[in-house]
Design an enzyme around this catalytic site. Structure first.
Site, mmCIF file in Angstrom:
data_model
loop_
_atom_site.group_PDB
_atom_site.id
_atom_site.type_symbol
_atom_site.label_atom_id
_atom_site.label_comp_id
_atom_site.label_asym_id
_atom_site.label_seq_id
_atom_site.Cartn_x
_atom_site.Cartn_y
_atom_site.Cartn_z
ATOM 1 N N SER A 67 -11.407 -4.246 2.378
ATOM 2 C CA SER A 67 -10.183 -3.690 2.145
ATOM 3 C C SER A 67 -9.652 -3.604 3.618
ATOM 4 C CB SER A 67 -10.480 -2.149 1.539
ATOM 5 O OG SER A 67 -9.370 -1.665 1.343
ATOM 6 N N ASN A 82 0.882 -1.174 -0.151
ATOM 7 C CA ASN A 82 0.074 -0.084 -0.015
ATOM 8 C C ASN A 82 0.911 1.221 -0.114
ATOM 9 O OD1 ASN A 82 -1.470 2.110 1.433
ATOM 10 N ND2 ASN A 82 -3.161 0.875 1.239
ATOM 11 N N THR A 112 -4.936 -0.147 -2.842
ATOM 12 C CA THR A 112 -5.514 1.262 -2.459
ATOM 13 C C THR A 112 -6.760 1.023 -1.578
ATOM 14 O OG1 THR A 112 -6.084 3.387 -3.270
ATOM 15 C CG2 THR A 112 -6.764 1.769 -4.730
ATOM 16 N N GLU A 113 -6.683 1.660 -0.607
ATOM 17 C CA GLU A 113 -7.775 1.155 0.436
ATOM 18 C C GLU A 113 -9.235 1.426 0.315
ATOM 19 O OE1 GLU A 113 -5.011 3.162 0.874
ATOM 20 O OE2 GLU A 113 -5.289 4.736 2.312
ATOM 21 N N ASN A 114 -9.348 2.340 -1.043
ATOM 22 C CA ASN A 114 -10.735 2.361 -1.321
ATOM 23 C C ASN A 114 -11.314 1.217 -2.315
ATOM 24 O OD1 ASN A 114 -8.534 3.536 -3.255
ATOM 25 N ND2 ASN A 114 -10.487 4.501 -4.430
#
Lengths: 236, 209
Positions: free
Chosen positions: B81, B16, B39-41
């Site tokens: 996520s 990340n 990507t955390e979204n």
């Protein structure tokens, strides 16, 4: 017969009441149900608590709802964004309350709320200012803080395709918080690009099963927040 | 700095990348290695920026910039996520910093100023859950103040979370004994780095004969 199709977007949001807690899907503009938010502005409900990762941009969508003075409190992880001026101004002048929640904690609080779980422990925020006021507990030699599940009266979310039973699929990173919010709200209201008959979505790829959805309204060509902001649109 | 970090990432890592310099790391993947970017979204298998005019508003990264998805990518919702992040399934996170303390405390989300709008995003989740935390930062602030310090004065993102720091002057490990110099940039001396560091540096051990 089950048919969650609602003919008009104003009907879809008609019963949102003053003081309601409303979860609004989206991460930045991806997944933001702009048309539902605009319908909520037209509807007039005020003193709302809104749960969203951000606080909108420009003067459309969530930012417009905030600008119209309808939001008493925001629960979010990142209230600053590109072109975000409405929330910062209100916040600095003390006219809107903020509950700042780490993004993963926000997601899990919503998930827990939807799953009937009142609280859970997480290592996130231990030893930081956001731990303040929370119970700390040690498991296996590591410290965790207690976080509470989050539920809402309504969720407003955006889908790519829905069927009339309320089964949903999303588009790329527009999915984000929507599936969890659909589980955590008493009434989940969906705007979808396409509405199909039951069977029109392969059961293997359904992301949100229909029982989490109450109303579906078709918005075939939803506006993108960035395009509205670039065009200088201010809603209403 | 970004290219130096890339050299230390093992083949097959799930990574990340934070916003800013960390994002540049994707341009410097060493030959023969493959990294998968999270990507955390809600995207695993994030690819480079789209060609002009080919981006999609609903395919973005955590910095809300338009990205692409590589073949073999997957989309998922936010709770999943952060299961990846908080459950310890991501190998490495590379973040920027306002300050790093000699015990590994990281401050990178707020200066704590009275006028600041507090905004944390996923940073606290990443440092609490990801297996290794690398920081990439200029060694000093624009005003010349050290960013590597004895104790952070800014609000913490997480306590004792940083493993390694990459700056324009050096590569430094966070160890139980403090900041351990690992590598120094060409043309830079130990004293030069130490003068610009707010805590003692342990020198690179001389090679034993």
């Amino acid at each position: 017969m089950i048919n969650k199709d609602v003919a008009s977007i104003s009907d879809a949001v008609a019963d949102i009441f003053d003081g309601a807690t409303v979860m609004i899907g989206g991460f930045g503009e991806a997944g933001s149900p702009v048309e539902l938010i605009h319908a909520l502005i037209d509807q007039g409900a005020k003193n709302l608590t809104v749960v969203n990762n951000n606080t909108g941009s420009g003067e459309v969508g969530l930012a417009a709802l905030i600008k119209a003075g309808r939001v008493a409190k925001m629960i979010c992880s990142y209230p600053r964004s590109m072109n975000s001026t409405v929330f910062p101004e209100l916040y600095k002048s003390g006219r809107i309350e903020l509950e700042l929640v780490p993004q993963g904690t926000l997601a899990e609080r919503i998930r827990a709320g939807g799953a009937g779980i009142p609280g859970f422990y997480t290592a996130t925020s231990v030893g930081t200012p956001l731990e303040e006021g929370k119970e700390r507990k040690t498991f296996g030699g590591r410290d965790y803080v207690l976080e509470l599940g989050l539920t809402a009266d309504f969720a407003l979310i955006k889908a790519h395709r829905a069927d009339t039973h309320g089964n949903l699929i999303y588009n790329k990173t527009a999915r984000n918080f929507a599936p969890a919010m659909a589980t955590a709200a008493k009434v989940t209201i969906v705007q979808t690009r396409e509405l199909v008959a039951p069977g029109g979505i392969d059961p293997e790829v359904v992301i949100t099963p229909g029982l989490f959805v109450n109303r579906v309204v078709t918005v075939a060509n939803p506006a993108h927040e960035s395009a509205l902001v670039a065009a200088g649109v201010s809603y209403p | 700095m970004a290219s130096r970090v890339a050299q230390d990432i093992p083949d097959g890592s799930y990574v990340n990348l934070g916003i800013g310099i960390p994002e540049l790391i994707a341009k410097f993947v060493p030959e023969g290695r493959e990294f998968i970017y999270h990507t955390e979204n809600g995207l695993l298998g994030m690819g480079p920026s789209p060609e002009p005019g080919e981006g999609e508003p609903e395919l973005i990264n955590a910095g809300k910039r338009q990205v692409t998805a590589i073949p073999g990518a997957s989309y998922f919702h936010h709770p999943d996520s952060f299961v990846m992040i908080r459950g310890g399934h991501i190998d490495l996170c590379v973040l920027g910093a306002l300050q790093v303390a000699q015990n590994g405390d990281l401050a990178n989300w707020s200066t704590g100023g009275p006028d600041a709008i507090p905004a944390v995003g996923g940073a606290m989740d990443l440092v609490a859950g990801v297996k290794s935390i690398f920081v990439v930062t200029q060694h000093c602030t624009k005003k010349g103040a050290p960013k590597l310090v004895e104790a952070c004065t800014f609000p913490l993102t997480g306590p004792a979370v940083v493993d390694r720091i990459y700056t324009d002057l050096a590569v430094i490990d966070v160890t139980p004994a403090g900041f351990q110099l690992v590598e120094i940039s060409p043309g830079v001396t130990f004293d030069y780095v130490q003068e610009r560091t707010g805590a003692p540096l342990l020198p690179i051990a001389s090679p034993t004969a």
